[in-house]
Design a protein around this motif. Structure first.
Motif, PDB file in Angstrom:
ATOM      1  N   TRP A   1      58.557  19.947 -48.609  1.00  0.00           N
ATOM      2  CA  TRP A   1      58.153  19.030 -48.312  1.00  0.00           C
ATOM      3  C   TRP A   1      58.444  17.539 -48.419  1.00  0.00           C
ATOM      4  N   GLU A   2      58.472  17.041 -49.274  1.00  0.00           N
ATOM      5  CA  GLU A   2      58.753  15.523 -48.776  1.00  0.00           C
ATOM      6  C   GLU A   2      59.720  15.090 -47.529  1.00  0.00           C
ATOM      7  N   ARG A   3      60.845  16.305 -47.270  1.00  0.00           N
ATOM      8  CA  ARG A   3      61.978  16.087 -46.385  1.00  0.00           C
ATOM      9  C   ARG A   3      60.536  15.629 -44.710  1.00  0.00           C
ATOM     10  N   TYR A   4      59.257  16.645 -44.704  1.00  0.00           N
ATOM     11  CA  TYR A   4      59.061  16.513 -43.745  1.00  0.00           C
ATOM     12  C   TYR A   4      57.688  15.568 -44.006  1.00  0.00           C
ATOM     13  N   GLY A   5      57.894  14.882 -44.823  1.00  0.00           N
ATOM     14  CA  GLY A   5      56.981  14.161 -45.314  1.00  0.00           C
ATOM     15  C   GLY A   5      55.649  13.856 -46.088  1.00  0.00           C
ATOM     16  N   HIS A   6      55.721  14.974 -46.712  1.00  0.00           N
ATOM     17  CA  HIS A   6      54.990  14.512 -47.636  1.00  0.00           C
ATOM     18  C   HIS A   6      54.900  14.208 -48.944  1.00  0.00           C
ATOM     19  N   GLN A   7      54.776  13.000 -49.492  1.00  0.00           N
ATOM     20  CA  GLN A   7      54.843  12.474 -50.818  1.00  0.00           C
ATOM     21  C   GLN A   7      54.737  12.342 -51.858  1.00  0.00           C
ATOM     22  N   GLN A   8      53.135  12.769 -52.196  1.00  0.00           N
ATOM     23  CA  GLN A   8      52.318  12.505 -52.987  1.00  0.00           C
ATOM     24  C   GLN A   8      52.157  13.956 -53.782  1.00  0.00           C
ATOM     25  N   LEU A   9      53.005  13.825 -54.019  1.00  0.00           N
ATOM     26  CA  LEU A   9      52.947  15.040 -55.065  1.00  0.00           C
ATOM     27  C   LEU A   9      54.308  14.892 -56.412  1.00  0.00           C
ATOM     28  N   GLN A  10      53.647  15.793 -58.108  1.00  0.00           N
ATOM     29  CA  GLN A  10      54.453  15.087 -58.963  1.00  0.00           C
ATOM     30  C   GLN A  10      54.607  16.695 -59.646  1.00  0.00           C
ATOM     31  N   LEU A  11      56.020  16.485 -60.265  1.00  0.00           N
ATOM     32  CA  LEU A  11      56.561  18.007 -61.154  1.00  0.00           C
ATOM     33  C   LEU A  11      56.194  17.298 -62.308  1.00  0.00           C
ATOM     34  N   LEU A  12      55.570  18.577 -63.020  1.00  0.00           N
ATOM     35  CA  LEU A  12      54.714  18.326 -64.840  1.00  0.00           C
ATOM     36  C   LEU A  12      55.690  19.771 -65.038  1.00  0.00           C
ATOM     37  N   ASP A  13      56.693  19.114 -66.405  1.00  0.00           N
ATOM     38  CA  ASP A  13      57.240  20.116 -67.303  1.00  0.00           C
ATOM     39  C   ASP A  13      56.066  20.659 -68.090  1.00  0.00           C
ATOM     40  N   HIS A  14      56.369  21.661 -69.132  1.00  0.00           N
ATOM     41  CA  HIS A  14      56.035  22.416 -69.643  1.00  0.00           C
ATOM     42  C   HIS A  14      54.425  21.593 -70.208  1.00  0.00           C
ATOM     43  N   LYS A  15      55.365  20.648 -71.339  1.00  0.00           N
ATOM     44  CA  LYS A  15      54.361  19.894 -72.156  1.00  0.00           C
ATOM     45  C   LYS A  15      53.419  19.210 -71.396  1.00  0.00           C
ATOM     46  N   GLU A  16      53.801  19.109 -70.024  1.00  0.00           N
ATOM     47  CA  GLU A  16      53.306  17.875 -68.836  1.00  0.00           C
ATOM     48  C   GLU A  16      51.420  18.924 -68.712  1.00  0.00           C
ATOM     49  N   VAL A  17      51.870  20.070 -68.282  1.00  0.00           N
ATOM     50  CA  VAL A  17      51.295  21.106 -67.106  1.00  0.00           C
ATOM     51  C   VAL A  17      49.751  21.338 -68.300  1.00  0.00           C
ATOM     52  N   THR A  18      50.727  21.558 -69.927  1.00  0.00           N
ATOM     53  CA  THR A  18      48.978  21.380 -70.374  1.00  0.00           C
ATOM     54  C   THR A  18      48.003  20.368 -70.772  1.00  0.00           C
ATOM     55  N   GLN A  19      48.485  18.922 -70.309  1.00  0.00           N
ATOM     56  CA  GLN A  19      47.105  17.966 -70.056  1.00  0.00           C
ATOM     57  C   GLN A  19      47.038  18.301 -68.840  1.00  0.00           C
ATOM     58  N   TYR A  20      46.472  18.844 -68.395  1.00  0.00           N
ATOM     59  CA  TYR A  20      46.018  19.772 -66.975  1.00  0.00           C
ATOM     60  C   TYR A  20      45.227  21.227 -66.947  1.00  0.00           C
ATOM     61  N   ILE A  21      46.265  22.277 -67.571  1.00  0.00           N
ATOM     62  CA  ILE A  21      45.526  23.483 -67.536  1.00  0.00           C
ATOM     63  C   ILE A  21      45.747  23.768 -69.474  1.00  0.00           C
ATOM     64  N   GLY A  22      44.435  24.383 -70.168  1.00  0.00           N
ATOM     65  CA  GLY A  22      43.850  24.532 -71.134  1.00  0.00           C
ATOM     66  C   GLY A  22      44.733  25.595 -71.206  1.00  0.00           C
ATOM     67  N   SER A  23      46.030  25.923 -70.978  1.00  0.00           N
ATOM     68  CA  SER A  23      47.253  27.370 -70.746  1.00  0.00           C
ATOM     69  C   SER A  23      47.887  27.221 -71.433  1.00  0.00           C
ATOM     70  N   ASN A  24      48.544  28.027 -71.899  1.00  0.00           N
ATOM     71  CA  ASN A  24      49.992  27.520 -72.722  1.00  0.00           C
ATOM     72  C   ASN A  24      51.402  29.185 -71.887  1.00  0.00           C
ATOM     73  N   ARG A  25      50.837  29.028 -70.807  1.00  0.00           N
ATOM     74  CA  ARG A  25      50.780  29.952 -69.743  1.00  0.00           C
ATOM     75  C   ARG A  25      51.890  29.932 -68.970  1.00  0.00           C
ATOM     76  N   TYR A  26      52.148  28.544 -68.509  1.00  0.00           N
ATOM     77  CA  TYR A  26      52.822  27.959 -68.156  1.00  0.00           C
ATOM     78  C   TYR A  26      54.245  27.351 -68.328  1.00  0.00           C
ATOM     79  N   ASN A  27      55.469  27.423 -67.624  1.00  0.00           N
ATOM     80  CA  ASN A  27      56.490  26.397 -67.729  1.00  0.00           C
ATOM     81  C   ASN A  27      56.676  25.181 -67.301  1.00  0.00           C
ATOM     82  N   GLY A  28      56.105  25.128 -66.426  1.00  0.00           N
ATOM     83  CA  GLY A  28      55.913  23.604 -65.141  1.00  0.00           C
ATOM     84  C   GLY A  28      54.639  23.900 -64.475  1.00  0.00           C
TER      85      GLY A  28
END
Length: 432
Positions: free
Chosen positions: A151-178
């Motif tokens: 997506w960044e190669r096609y001009g969409h820059q407003q993206l942020q990767l979240l690791d396992h610890k970071e994603v739990t700050q956005y979703i109240g679940s332990n289900r996700y790797n990131g």
């Protein structure tokens, strides 16, 4: 006095229908009228087409068989998700870099159109920013890293990767790797968006008829569109029935398949529970083939959907199907009541890419967004308006995509597709 469409047609029961803003019924067409463009279908494709055309000075008449937003446009998950159901890497591989570059220039346009319409016409539809793609295993996390680079190669820059610890700050679940957070994603009340767009069309002089199913189209100059009690003569016609279209474009219907998705909505939750679920009020979809998606509503409910339905389901069956999915993600919601459950159809294509085209010189169609209809349909309306106005270059980029029939034809397309879905679901469960 004109007959009103609500005498015999209403929206299916859903949280959206229960919380919609002032949906007054429109008249049934019972006369012969003339216009520049007749749009068939008052879902997002039809409404976006009509609004873009009305903004450019065309006289527009919209014919809706049921009610505004009756189909997927008024029943979907309400998430603003960019690109197409098949992403740009697939398009590069199968159709080449020139086609990919042209489509890449449109891949993030639908969300911008939605936000422009909401702002310009002051539509109250609970717009909230931020969408999350959540990885259920390591393979999916690697795919999200590739998606960000793509997506960044096609001009969409407003993206942020979240690791396992970071994603739990956005979703109240332990289900996700990131996860991958798209800051320009978001969510809306889809039926209120459709109703707001309809009101905008009418403010610009357009006319919308409900309860006015089209029975046939006579191509000519002008084109004549027939309903049970009236007709519309128009220079151009836009066919925008998508999964609820029957009989009008038989060749195109052979190359697509209606599928259902199911949604449940909880009782209103306390602010404490809402903050624990989704503290930043982002919407979420996971990366499984048969994906789950969810978000909070404006009155504090959790709206949770998922799966693909290859046949009709009753509300009781929907709750039994989707509630376990919700509890897999949020097991601590076991005692929460479900207030609403519903289903609605979207249109699937074999290549999972939209189908655009013309029938003759004056009839345009767009359909088959394969799960990405909220944004792709709004893009479609803009491209159709361009084409009607005489600037068809971008419409033709989409119209020249191959449109393949499903293997097995109308009889076997459902079981073949269902078998493929079982395979992909098994792969996701095994993390392969």
């Amino acid at each position: 006095m004109p007959n009103r469409s609500d005498s015999h047609i209403s929206h299916p029961r859903s949280w959206y229908a229960a919380s919609a803003h002032g949906h007054h019924p429109r008249s049934i067409l019972e006369e012969s009228v003339e216009t520049d463009v007749c749009v068939i279908g008052a879902g997002y494709t039809g409404l976006s087409s009509a609004l873009h055309l009305a903004e450019r000075g065309f006289r527009v008449v919209v014919l809706e068989a049921s009610r505004i937003g009756f189909g997927a446009s008024g029943r979907n998950g309400g998430q603003i998700v960019h690109s197409f159901s098949r992403d740009m890497d697939f398009i590069e591989q199968h159709y080449g870099p020139l086609k990919a570059r042209a489509m890449g220039g449109m891949a993030f346009e639908g969300g911008k159109i939605i936000r422009r319409i909401i702002s310009q016409y002051a539509i109250d539809c609970d717009l909230a920013d931020g969408g999350i793609f959540a990885a259920c295993n390591g393979r999916q996390m690697h795919e999200l890293e590739e998606k960000q680079a793509l997506w960044e190669r096609y001009g969409h820059q407003q993206l942020q990767l979240l690791d396992h610890k970071e994603v739990t700050q956005y979703i109240g679940s332990n289900r996700y790797n990131g996860a991958l957070l798209d800051h320009t994603g978001g969510h809306i009340h889809p039926l209120n968006l459709a109703l707001g767009e309809a009101a905008a069309i009418e403010k610009l002089g357009g006319v919308i008829y409900e309860g006015s199913a089209v029975t046939r189209i006579d191509d000519g100059s002008p084109v004549t569109v027939h309903t049970a009690k009236g007709q519309v003569k128009a220079r151009f016609v836009v066919v925008a029935g998508n999964a609820y279209l029957t009989g009008l474009l038989p060749e195109q219907q052979q190359k697509s398949m209606p599928c259902g998705t199911q949604i449940i909505t909880t009782e209103p939750l306390s602010e404490e529970v809402q903050k624990r679920l989704l503290p930043h009020n982002h919407c979420v979809e996971d990366c499984n083939y048969l994906l789950d998606y969810y978000r909070l509503t404006s009155d504090g409910r959790l709206l949770y959907g998922g799966g693909v339905n290859y046949g009709a389901r009753e509300p009781e069956e929907i709750e039994k199907l989707i509630r376990p999915k919700m509890l897999t993600t949020f097991p601590w919601l076991a005692n929460v009541r479900i207030d609403y459950s519903w289903t609605g159809n979207f249109l699937l294509t074999l290549m999972r890419l939209p189908q655009f085209g013309r029938v003759g010189s004056h009839i345009y169609y767009a359909q088959g967004y394969s799960g990405h209809g909220v944004t792709s349909s709004h893009l479609a309306g803009n491209l159709i308006a361009d084409a009607v106005q005489g600037h068809a270059e971008r419409f033709d980029v989409m119209a020249t995509l191959p449109q393949h029939p499903f293997p097995g034809g109308r009889l076997l397309r459902v079981p073949y597709t269902a078998m493929a879905a079982v395979w992909y679901d098994m792969r996701d469960r095994l993390g392969l």
